[in-house]
Design a protein around this motif. Structure first.
Motif, mmCIF file in Angstrom:
data_model
loop_
_atom_site.group_PDB
_atom_site.id
_atom_site.type_symbol
_atom_site.label_atom_id
_atom_site.label_comp_id
_atom_site.label_asym_id
_atom_site.label_seq_id
_atom_site.Cartn_x
_atom_site.Cartn_y
_atom_site.Cartn_z
ATOM 1 N N GLU A 1 0.969 -1.186 -0.232
ATOM 2 C CA GLU A 1 -0.118 0.375 0.104
ATOM 3 C C GLU A 1 0.530 1.617 0.788
ATOM 4 O O GLU A 1 2.262 1.187 0.490
ATOM 5 N N LEU A 2 0.461 2.761 -0.335
ATOM 6 C CA LEU A 2 0.967 3.361 -0.379
ATOM 7 C C LEU A 2 0.606 4.762 0.576
ATOM 8 O O LEU A 2 -1.011 4.632 0.369
ATOM 9 N N ASP A 3 1.578 5.354 1.095
ATOM 10 C CA ASP A 3 1.300 5.981 1.260
ATOM 11 C C ASP A 3 2.216 8.176 0.406
ATOM 12 O O ASP A 3 2.827 8.195 1.032
ATOM 13 N N ILE A 4 1.167 8.326 -0.061
ATOM 14 C CA ILE A 4 1.904 9.541 -0.749
ATOM 15 C C ILE A 4 1.519 10.726 -0.289
ATOM 16 O O ILE A 4 1.127 11.615 0.223
ATOM 17 N N GLN A 5 3.576 11.450 -0.121
ATOM 18 C CA GLN A 5 3.432 12.484 0.454
ATOM 19 C C GLN A 5 4.226 13.750 -0.614
ATOM 20 O O GLN A 5 4.385 13.409 -0.869
ATOM 21 N N ASP A 6 3.090 15.371 -0.258
ATOM 22 C CA ASP A 6 3.501 16.244 -1.067
ATOM 23 C C ASP A 6 4.705 16.789 -0.200
ATOM 24 O O ASP A 6 4.333 17.077 0.908
ATOM 25 N N MET A 7 5.742 17.297 -1.156
ATOM 26 C CA MET A 7 6.548 18.241 -0.528
ATOM 27 C C MET A 7 7.616 18.569 -1.631
ATOM 28 O O MET A 7 7.257 18.369 -2.771
ATOM 29 N N ASP A 8 7.911 19.736 -1.406
ATOM 30 C CA ASP A 8 8.879 20.365 -3.022
ATOM 31 C C ASP A 8 9.980 19.994 -3.091
ATOM 32 O O ASP A 8 10.719 18.709 -1.890
ATOM 33 N N PHE A 9 10.725 19.884 -4.280
ATOM 34 C CA PHE A 9 11.663 18.539 -5.247
ATOM 35 C C PHE A 9 12.373 19.233 -4.099
ATOM 36 O O PHE A 9 12.921 17.425 -4.313
ATOM 37 N N ASN A 10 13.149 19.789 -3.946
ATOM 38 C CA ASN A 10 14.080 20.246 -3.636
ATOM 39 C C ASN A 10 14.585 19.083 -1.831
ATOM 40 O O ASN A 10 15.979 18.967 -1.016
ATOM 41 N N GLY A 11 13.575 18.576 -1.429
ATOM 42 C CA GLY A 11 13.223 18.082 -0.363
ATOM 43 C C GLY A 11 13.305 16.813 -0.219
ATOM 44 O O GLY A 11 13.086 16.179 0.253
ATOM 45 N N LEU A 12 12.957 16.588 -2.088
ATOM 46 C CA LEU A 12 12.619 14.624 -2.091
ATOM 47 C C LEU A 12 13.827 13.581 -1.386
ATOM 48 O O LEU A 12 14.021 12.845 -0.703
ATOM 49 N N ILE A 13 15.156 14.439 -2.336
ATOM 50 C CA ILE A 13 16.021 13.948 -1.742
ATOM 51 C C ILE A 13 16.659 13.494 -0.215
ATOM 52 O O ILE A 13 17.218 12.328 0.138
ATOM 53 N N PRO A 14 17.311 14.549 0.095
ATOM 54 C CA PRO A 14 17.488 15.133 1.838
ATOM 55 C C PRO A 14 15.933 13.899 2.581
ATOM 56 O O PRO A 14 16.633 12.982 3.199
ATOM 57 N N ALA A 15 15.400 13.951 2.133
ATOM 58 C CA ALA A 15 13.847 13.011 2.870
ATOM 59 C C ALA A 15 14.275 11.525 2.694
ATOM 60 O O ALA A 15 14.496 10.668 4.002
ATOM 61 N N LEU A 16 14.699 11.642 1.290
ATOM 62 C CA LEU A 16 15.435 9.445 1.171
ATOM 63 C C LEU A 16 16.321 9.072 1.581
ATOM 64 O O LEU A 16 16.398 8.523 2.832
ATOM 65 N N GLN A 17 17.111 9.943 2.353
ATOM 66 C CA GLN A 17 18.549 10.137 2.805
ATOM 67 C C GLN A 17 18.014 10.081 4.013
ATOM 68 O O GLN A 17 18.936 9.373 4.753
ATOM 69 N N ALA A 18 17.181 10.821 4.982
ATOM 70 C CA ALA A 18 16.902 10.466 6.405
ATOM 71 C C ALA A 18 16.224 9.617 6.520
ATOM 72 O O ALA A 18 16.307 9.777 7.767
ATOM 73 N N LYS A 19 15.956 9.130 5.622
ATOM 74 C CA LYS A 19 15.055 7.671 6.055
ATOM 75 C C LYS A 19 13.671 8.533 6.379
ATOM 76 O O LYS A 19 13.197 6.680 7.053
ATOM 77 N N SER A 20 13.292 9.510 5.976
ATOM 78 C CA SER A 20 11.589 9.324 6.410
ATOM 79 C C SER A 20 10.613 8.883 5.433
ATOM 80 O O SER A 20 9.319 9.142 5.589
ATOM 81 N N ILE A 21 11.072 9.008 4.417
ATOM 82 C CA ILE A 21 10.107 7.814 2.754
ATOM 83 C C ILE A 21 11.113 6.748 2.391
ATOM 84 O O ILE A 21 11.824 6.942 2.662
#
Length: 267
Positions: free
Chosen positions: A86-106
């Motif tokens: 199942e997916l929980d889709i979260q909207d954020m600024d594009f420049n925050g996507l890679i940092p969010a992956l690195q922080a393991k929040s997504i």
């Protein structure tokens, strides 16, 4: 003696009741664990990062609902369904996507992102490409721009942290324009209309939507631009990457990805 015997008997009865309650609680605890274990069959939820300002890849049609829709969203759901997630889709600024992956929040990102970018590949993993695109330069028709040479001395916008920003910046010395970045694509379009920006660099499929909706806009293709290989991004060394690659290949081979392309880009 009878008095003390009565007290002793009462204590035995109390201890018996307490022991029985304890046994009942342990039994109830076992049943609760059984109920929880039955949830093991439930689908695992993956957190997905996107930037919902990029139609037709991901956006919100506010006239209909606040749901994030688009080609990327349909593709992500199709792959997840194939793999049992199942997916929980979260909207954020594009420049925050890679940092969010690195922080393991997504868990992963699908946002029209170029997976052929060497800097990004150092910090995240990408699937094989699911879509190939090019870049356009958009501007007001009355500007009469015909090529990049006409942008000398002009202000050109691009979305922050995108391949379009990188491309625009790489060419600014050659063609003599300056680059200004914004977090959201609609802001770029609005600033063309207000005259604060003279042009913006956008991916071709995204550009077509804005060109259709704004008759006062025109475009030309950005020169010397490689094809953009749009891919899904994951945390470095994520076990999900090979899973998604396998499912993506099967969906492409079956023609289902082509069906989504027809649905979203040939309307």
């Amino acid at each position: 003696m009878k008095k003390w015997s009565g007290i002793a008997l009462l204590l035995v009865l109390v201890m018996s009741v307490l022991a029985a309650c304890g046994a009942k609680n342990e039994t109830n605890g076992d049943n609760a664990n059984t109920d929880n274990s039955s949830g093991a069959d439930a689908k695992k939820v993956l957190k997905v990062g996107t930037s919902a300002d990029y139609p037709p890849f991901e956006y919100v049609d506010t006239a209909k609902s606040d749901e994030i829709i688009g080609f990327d969203i349909d593709l992500a759901k199709m792959i997840a369904d194939e793999l049992g997630y199942e997916l929980d889709i979260q909207d954020m600024d594009f420049n925050g996507l890679i940092p969010a992956l690195q922080a393991k929040s997504i868990d992963f990102v699908i946002a029209g992102m170029d997976g052929d970018d060497e800097k990004r590949k150092q910090v995240v993993d990408f699937t094989e490409p699911y879509f190939t695109a090019t870049n356009y330069v958009l501007f007001k028709k009355d500007s009469s721009f015909k090529s990049a040479e006409d942008l000398k001395g002009k202000k050109v916008g691009a979305q922050t942290a995108t391949i379009q920003e990188k491309s625009a910046t790489a060419l600014q010395d050659q063609y003599g324009y300056s680059v200004e970045s914004r977090d959201r694509v609609p802001d770029l379009i609005q600033e063309i209309k207000s005259g604060h920006l003279d042009a913006v660099v956008l991916q071709n499929a995204v550009s077509m939507g804005y060109l259709s909706a704004n008759e006062d806009l025109a475009y030309f293709e950005l020169p010397e631009e490689h094809k953009l290989q749009l891919s899904i991004a994951f945390q470095k060394d994520s076990e999900l990457t090979p899973e998604f690659n396998k499912a993506l290949k099967e969906l492409k081979d079956s023609g289902k990805v082509d069906e989504l392309i027809t649905k979203w880009f040939n309307q």
